[in-house]
Scaffold this motif. Sequence first.
Motif, PDB file in Angstrom:
ATOM      1  N   LEU A  97       0.803  -1.217   0.000  1.00  0.00           N
ATOM      2  CA  LEU A  97       0.000   0.000   0.000  1.00  0.00           C
ATOM      3  C   LEU A  97       0.835   1.265   0.000  1.00  0.00           C
ATOM      4  O   LEU A  97       0.362   2.312  -0.397  1.00  0.00           O
ATOM      5  CB  LEU A  97      -0.928   0.014   1.220  1.00  0.00           C
ATOM      6  N   ILE A  98       2.074   1.176   0.445  1.00  0.00           N
ATOM      7  CA  ILE A  98       2.824   2.415   0.623  1.00  0.00           C
ATOM      8  C   ILE A  98       4.133   2.490  -0.169  1.00  0.00           C
ATOM      9  O   ILE A  98       4.797   3.510  -0.121  1.00  0.00           O
ATOM     10  CB  ILE A  98       3.120   2.671   2.117  1.00  0.00           C
ATOM     11  N   LYS A 140       9.962   1.538  -7.486  1.00  0.00           N
ATOM     12  CA  LYS A 140      11.384   1.806  -7.246  1.00  0.00           C
ATOM     13  C   LYS A 140      11.750   1.561  -5.787  1.00  0.00           C
ATOM     14  O   LYS A 140      12.825   1.057  -5.477  1.00  0.00           O
ATOM     15  CB  LYS A 140      11.724   3.244  -7.647  1.00  0.00           C
ATOM     16  N   GLU A 141      10.844   1.940  -4.884  1.00  0.00           N
ATOM     17  CA  GLU A 141      11.106   1.726  -3.465  1.00  0.00           C
ATOM     18  C   GLU A 141      11.153   0.242  -3.126  1.00  0.00           C
ATOM     19  O   GLU A 141      11.945  -0.192  -2.291  1.00  0.00           O
ATOM     20  CB  GLU A 141      10.035   2.426  -2.623  1.00  0.00           C
ATOM     21  N   ILE A 182       8.941   4.722   8.120  1.00  0.00           N
ATOM     22  CA  ILE A 182       9.143   6.091   7.625  1.00  0.00           C
ATOM     23  C   ILE A 182       8.106   6.429   6.571  1.00  0.00           C
ATOM     24  O   ILE A 182       7.483   7.497   6.594  1.00  0.00           O
ATOM     25  CB  ILE A 182      10.562   6.245   7.046  1.00  0.00           C
ATOM     26  N   ARG A 183       7.893   5.529   5.624  1.00  0.00           N
ATOM     27  CA  ARG A 183       6.932   5.802   4.554  1.00  0.00           C
ATOM     28  C   ARG A 183       5.501   5.877   5.083  1.00  0.00           C
ATOM     29  O   ARG A 183       4.714   6.682   4.625  1.00  0.00           O
ATOM     30  CB  ARG A 183       7.070   4.755   3.456  1.00  0.00           C
ATOM     31  N   ILE A 242       2.460  13.698   3.297  1.00  0.00           N
ATOM     32  CA  ILE A 242       3.560  13.939   2.360  1.00  0.00           C
ATOM     33  C   ILE A 242       3.657  12.748   1.424  1.00  0.00           C
ATOM     34  O   ILE A 242       3.945  11.626   1.850  1.00  0.00           O
ATOM     35  CB  ILE A 242       4.880  14.172   3.114  1.00  0.00           C
ATOM     36  N   LYS A 243       3.407  12.976   0.144  1.00  0.00           N
ATOM     37  CA  LYS A 243       3.337  11.882  -0.818  1.00  0.00           C
ATOM     38  C   LYS A 243       4.551  11.803  -1.740  1.00  0.00           C
ATOM     39  O   LYS A 243       4.554  11.061  -2.702  1.00  0.00           O
ATOM     40  CB  LYS A 243       2.064  12.017  -1.650  1.00  0.00           C
TER      41      LYS A 243
END
Length: 198
Positions: A19-20, A24-25, A43-44, A52-53
């Motif tokens: 979901l988050i 790339k992450e 953190i995400r 903050i997106k």
Amino acid sequence: MIIVFIWKNFYETMFSEKLILSDKEKIFFLSLSEKRKREFLGIRYVLRYIGIKMNIFYNEKKKPFFFPEEKYISLSHSFEKIAIAISYYKIGIDIEKLRKNNKIVKIKKKFIRDDESIFINPNYEEDYLHIIWGIKESLYKLEGGILYSFLDHYKVSPFCIKKDSCISCWIIKKSYSKRFYAFYRKIEEHYLVYIIDK
């Protein structure tokens, strides 16, 4: 603009990486240890929670940055807490749990200079050591992980716990030195330190 955000008990927060995380992450995420994976996800989650997106990327020194936004970010973890600082200026942040087990006292020769040891009150030695460590860790992050010696490249000016919450400190290079001001605060059993390069 400066945002400093502390998230408590992030390990207990239930969320799904699907979901988050962006594609790339996820690639970067797979290369991490289990501890780092929890921190990475935490953190995400916090960034999404506060609205903050923007995606976070990492340079070759593993310093986080936003792209293409022109804002700076600094991150820190200590046990159940995450600290995040976001600013239009370069910023470094550190959060450390105050542990009364003499561990930090045993390693103080690795990061305390002779001119710093003279102002440390022995009755509050562990507090002083945690704050000085936090300042030097914040300077290290501010500088981008280039200057690695906590003895040679960073210096903390004399201060008194409970009187000073703003402490003068220095990054020392071969060609010049630069002065900064560190801000610290005790939050429960943690010391939070951050430094901004205005």
